[in-house]
Design a protein around this motif. Structure first.
Motif, PDB file in Angstrom:
ATOM      1  N   GLY A 105       0.779  -1.239   0.000  1.00  0.00           N
ATOM      2  CA  GLY A 105       0.000   0.000   0.000  1.00  0.00           C
ATOM      3  C   GLY A 105       0.802   1.276   0.000  1.00  0.00           C
ATOM      4  O   GLY A 105       0.227   2.366  -0.119  1.00  0.00           O
ATOM      5  N   ALA A 106       2.132   1.189   0.098  1.00  0.00           N
ATOM      6  CA  ALA A 106       2.957   2.393   0.256  1.00  0.00           C
ATOM      7  C   ALA A 106       2.772   3.384  -0.883  1.00  0.00           C
ATOM      8  O   ALA A 106       2.712   4.600  -0.660  1.00  0.00           O
ATOM      9  CB  ALA A 106       4.431   2.005   0.392  1.00  0.00           C
ATOM     10  N   ARG A 107       2.682   2.878  -2.123  1.00  0.00           N
ATOM     11  CA  ARG A 107       2.584   3.770  -3.286  1.00  0.00           C
ATOM     12  C   ARG A 107       1.419   3.394  -4.194  1.00  0.00           C
ATOM     13  O   ARG A 107       1.376   3.793  -5.369  1.00  0.00           O
ATOM     14  CB  ARG A 107       3.895   3.722  -4.077  1.00  0.00           C
ATOM     15  CG  ARG A 107       5.114   4.206  -3.304  1.00  0.00           C
ATOM     16  CD  ARG A 107       6.370   4.081  -4.123  1.00  0.00           C
ATOM     17  NE  ARG A 107       6.643   2.698  -4.504  1.00  0.00           N
ATOM     18  CZ  ARG A 107       7.761   2.039  -4.205  1.00  0.00           C
ATOM     19  NH1 ARG A 107       8.714   2.630  -3.529  1.00  0.00           N
ATOM     20  NH2 ARG A 107       7.924   0.789  -4.590  1.00  0.00           N
ATOM     21  N   ILE A 108       0.469   2.625  -3.656  1.00  0.00           N
ATOM     22  CA  ILE A 108      -0.587   2.090  -4.515  1.00  0.00           C
ATOM     23  C   ILE A 108      -1.454   3.200  -5.113  1.00  0.00           C
ATOM     24  O   ILE A 108      -2.000   3.036  -6.216  1.00  0.00           O
ATOM     25  CB  ILE A 108      -1.448   1.064  -3.741  1.00  0.00           C
ATOM     26  CG1 ILE A 108      -2.236   0.196  -4.730  1.00  0.00           C
ATOM     27  CG2 ILE A 108      -2.373   1.747  -2.738  1.00  0.00           C
ATOM     28  CD1 ILE A 108      -2.886  -1.025  -4.110  1.00  0.00           C
ATOM     29  N   ARG A 109      -1.570   4.330  -4.449  1.00  0.00           N
ATOM     30  CA  ARG A 109      -2.396   5.424  -4.978  1.00  0.00           C
ATOM     31  C   ARG A 109      -1.741   6.126  -6.160  1.00  0.00           C
ATOM     32  O   ARG A 109      -2.370   6.954  -6.827  1.00  0.00           O
ATOM     33  CB  ARG A 109      -2.671   6.451  -3.866  1.00  0.00           C
ATOM     34  CG  ARG A 109      -3.451   5.891  -2.686  1.00  0.00           C
ATOM     35  CD  ARG A 109      -4.830   5.429  -3.083  1.00  0.00           C
ATOM     36  NE  ARG A 109      -5.495   4.671  -2.011  1.00  0.00           N
ATOM     37  CZ  ARG A 109      -6.661   4.059  -2.148  1.00  0.00           C
ATOM     38  NH1 ARG A 109      -7.306   4.109  -3.306  1.00  0.00           N
ATOM     39  NH2 ARG A 109      -7.179   3.387  -1.143  1.00  0.00           N
ATOM     40  N   GLN A 110      -0.488   5.766  -6.428  1.00  0.00           N
ATOM     41  CA  GLN A 110       0.225   6.384  -7.552  1.00  0.00           C
ATOM     42  C   GLN A 110       0.135   5.559  -8.831  1.00  0.00           C
ATOM     43  O   GLN A 110       0.700   5.965  -9.851  1.00  0.00           O
ATOM     44  CB  GLN A 110       1.697   6.580  -7.174  1.00  0.00           C
ATOM     45  CG  GLN A 110       1.926   7.442  -5.951  1.00  0.00           C
ATOM     46  CD  GLN A 110       3.393   7.496  -5.566  1.00  0.00           C
ATOM     47  OE1 GLN A 110       4.282   7.574  -6.429  1.00  0.00           O
ATOM     48  NE2 GLN A 110       3.662   7.461  -4.269  1.00  0.00           N
ATOM     49  N   VAL A 111      -0.529   4.401  -8.765  1.00  0.00           N
ATOM     50  CA  VAL A 111      -0.584   3.536  -9.943  1.00  0.00           C
ATOM     51  C   VAL A 111      -2.026   3.180 -10.275  1.00  0.00           C
ATOM     52  O   VAL A 111      -2.898   3.181  -9.409  1.00  0.00           O
ATOM     53  CB  VAL A 111       0.231   2.232  -9.731  1.00  0.00           C
ATOM     54  CG1 VAL A 111       1.697   2.541  -9.559  1.00  0.00           C
ATOM     55  CG2 VAL A 111      -0.294   1.447  -8.536  1.00  0.00           C
ATOM     56  N   THR A 112      -2.246   2.893 -11.550  1.00  0.00           N
ATOM     57  CA  THR A 112      -3.555   2.423 -11.984  1.00  0.00           C
ATOM     58  C   THR A 112      -3.374   1.160 -12.808  1.00  0.00           C
ATOM     59  O   THR A 112      -2.512   1.096 -13.686  1.00  0.00           O
ATOM     60  CB  THR A 112      -4.298   3.474 -12.838  1.00  0.00           C
ATOM     61  OG1 THR A 112      -3.469   3.838 -13.944  1.00  0.00           O
ATOM     62  CG2 THR A 112      -4.646   4.697 -12.020  1.00  0.00           C
ATOM     63  N   GLY A 113      -4.175   0.159 -12.479  1.00  0.00           N
ATOM     64  CA  GLY A 113      -4.190  -1.061 -13.282  1.00  0.00           C
ATOM     65  C   GLY A 113      -5.334  -0.981 -14.251  1.00  0.00           C
ATOM     66  O   GLY A 113      -6.477  -1.286 -13.910  1.00  0.00           O
TER      67      GLY A 113
END
Length: 368
Positions: free
Chosen positions: A255-263
Motif C-alpha cells: 500500500g505504500a505507493r498504490i495510490r500512484q498507480v492504476t491497473g
C-alpha cells in the motif's frame, strides 16, 4: 503397479464422493456435476484443489502463534466457481492474460478469439481451461509428498486456437510448508501459442481478514513491461522500475505507493514484471510477509515474467465462509511468459511447434 493404480483410483473416487463443496447439479452440466475437491496434507499444512478449472481452493497453515487460517480467496461451492468472474484460483489458458484485439497471425493465417475484455481477449476467452472439469490422472493423498495431477485435452479450434493440445497440472505438497505447482502442455499436431498461469489470490492474514496493503513485498525484478490503459504492452517497451511506484526491489508494503498507480482504469497494481535472471531455470520471483500474522511466502518459478494484481476490481464480492472481499482483499503473483507475445515478435515466443512441450514450474515456500 496395477495394485497401486487401483488404490489411487479408489482414493480419488472416495474423495470425489465425500467432498463436492456442495456442487448443485441441474443435470444439464455433467462436467460440473462430476467435478470433485481433493485434499493434500502434511501435518497441519493442507491444500485443497478442485478438478473444476484445475483450481486451487485453499491453503491452510499456522501463523506465528500456531493459529490455522486459509490464505487463499475463493468460493464455497462448485456452482459458485462456475459463475465466478474474478478468476479465483484456476489455471487459465491456452493463453493467460491478454491478447490484443482478440486476434493473432501464425504461419500466415489469421486467428480470431472471443473478445471477453472490451476489445481484447483475457485468459484465453470463452470457457475451456478455467471453466471445465479436468480429468484426475493420479491422486496420492498420503505419504511424504501428496500430489494430484489433472489433465485437459484442448481440441483444435477451441477458443479459436489452432491444433489439439494436451495440458497437465500437478499440485504437490511437501515439508516444510511447500506447495509446488507444475504445468506442462504438448502441441499434438499444429503450432499454437501456450501461456498457462495460476490465478490464485493470496492474503497471508487469512482470506477475508481485510486488505493486503500492509503486506511487505519484494520482487526480484528490475524491469517491467510498459502496459497501456487496456493492460496491453502496445509499445513493446520494457523499462527500468527504478524511480517508479512499481519498484519493489527492496521490501516495501503493497500500500505504500498504490495510490500512484492504476491497473487499467482503476487504482491499484496490475503490472507485468520481467523477472531477473535466465527464465530457463528456477529462480526467486517474490517474497511476501504479513507482519500481523507472521506468515510469509517465497515464490520461485522458471518463467520470464510475473503479473502483480492487487484485487482492484473486487467489490462486495461474496467469498468463502460468509466472508466478503472488497478492493485489495488479496494479491496475485501470476508467473508466465510475456503478455501478448503472440503479437510481439520482439518478445520471446510462446508458440509451441507440434511435439514440443511447454513447462511451467512454481514453488511456494511458506513460513511463519
Amino acid at each position: 503397479m496395477a495394485r497401486r493404480s487401483h488404490r489411487q483410483l479408489l482414493l480419488a473416487t472416495l474423495c470425489l464422493a465425500a467432498s463436492m463443496l456442495g456442487a448443485q447439479s441441474t443435470g444439464a452440466d455433467d462436467a460440473r456435476a462430476a467435478a470433485g475437491v481433493y485434499e493434500l496434507r502434511v501435518g497441519d499444512f493442507s491444500v485443497r484443489v478442485t478438478s473444476w478449472g484445475a483450481r486451487l481452493v485453499s491453503v491452510v497453515l499456522p501463523d506465528s502463534k500456531g493459529n490455522l487460517a486459509d490464505v487463499v480467496l475463493g468460493k464455497d461451492t462448485i456452482a459458485e466457481y462456475v459463475n465466478d468472474t474474478s478468476y479465483f484460483g484456476p489455471i487459465t489458458g491456452r493463453v493467460g492474460q491478454r491478447i490484443s484485439r482478440g486476434r493473432f497471425v501464425l504461419d500466415g493465417e489469421i486467428y480470431h478469439l472471443e473478445r471477453n475484455d472490451g476489445r481484447n481477449t483475457l485468459h484465453g476467452g470463452g470457457t475451456a481451461f478455467s471453466s471445465s472439469a479436468w480429468t484426475v490422472k493420479e491422486y496420492v493423498a498420503g505419504g511424504d509428498s501428496p500430489h494430484i495431477t489433472f489433465f485437459y485435452r484442448s481440441f483444435d479450434g477451441e477458443q479459436g486456437f489452432p491444433g489439439n493440445l494436451d495440458a497437465y497440472v500437478t499440485y504437490r505438497v511437501s515439508s516444510p510448508y511447500t506447495l509446488g505447482v507444475h504445468m506442462n502442455a504438448t502441441a499434438l499436431d499444429r503450432a499454437t501459442p501456450v501461456n498457462l498461469l495460476l490465478h490464485a489470490y493470496w492474503n497471508l492474514g487469512g482470506h477475508g481478514s481485510g486488505d493486503v496493503l500492509g503486506h511487505t513485498l519484494r520482487l526480484f525484478a528490475s524491469r517491467y513491461a510498459v502496459l497501456d490503459d487496456e493492460l496491453l504492452p502496445s509499445s513493446g517497451r520494457v523499462a527500468p522500475v527504478a524511480g517508479t511506484p512499481l519498484d519493489f526491489r527492496t521490501p516495501t508494503t503493497i500500500g505504500a505507493r498504490i495510490r500512484q498507480v492504476t491497473g487499467g482504469k482503476v487504482v491499484g497494481y496490475d503490472a507485468n514484471y520481467v523477472i531477473d535472471g535466465e527464465p530457463e531455470g528456477m529462480r526467486p520471483v517474490a517474497q511476501v510477509q504479513d507482519g500481523a500474522s507472521g506468515r510469509a511466502v517465497e515464490l520461485w518459478a522458471n518463467q520470464a515474467t510475473v503479473q502483480l494484481y492487487t484485487g482492484n476490481w473486487l467489490n462486495n464480492t461474496k467469498g468463502k465462509d460468509g466472508k466478503v472481499y472488497n478492493q485489495y482483499a488479496g494479491f496475485t503473483l501470476e508467473t508466465m511468459g510475456y503478455v501478448d507475445a503472440v503479437n510481439h515478435p520482439e518478445f520471446p515466443s510462446q508458440t509451441l511447434l507440434p511435439g514440443q512441450e511447454y513447462k511451467h514450474d512454481m514453488v511456494f515456500k511458506f513460513s511463519f
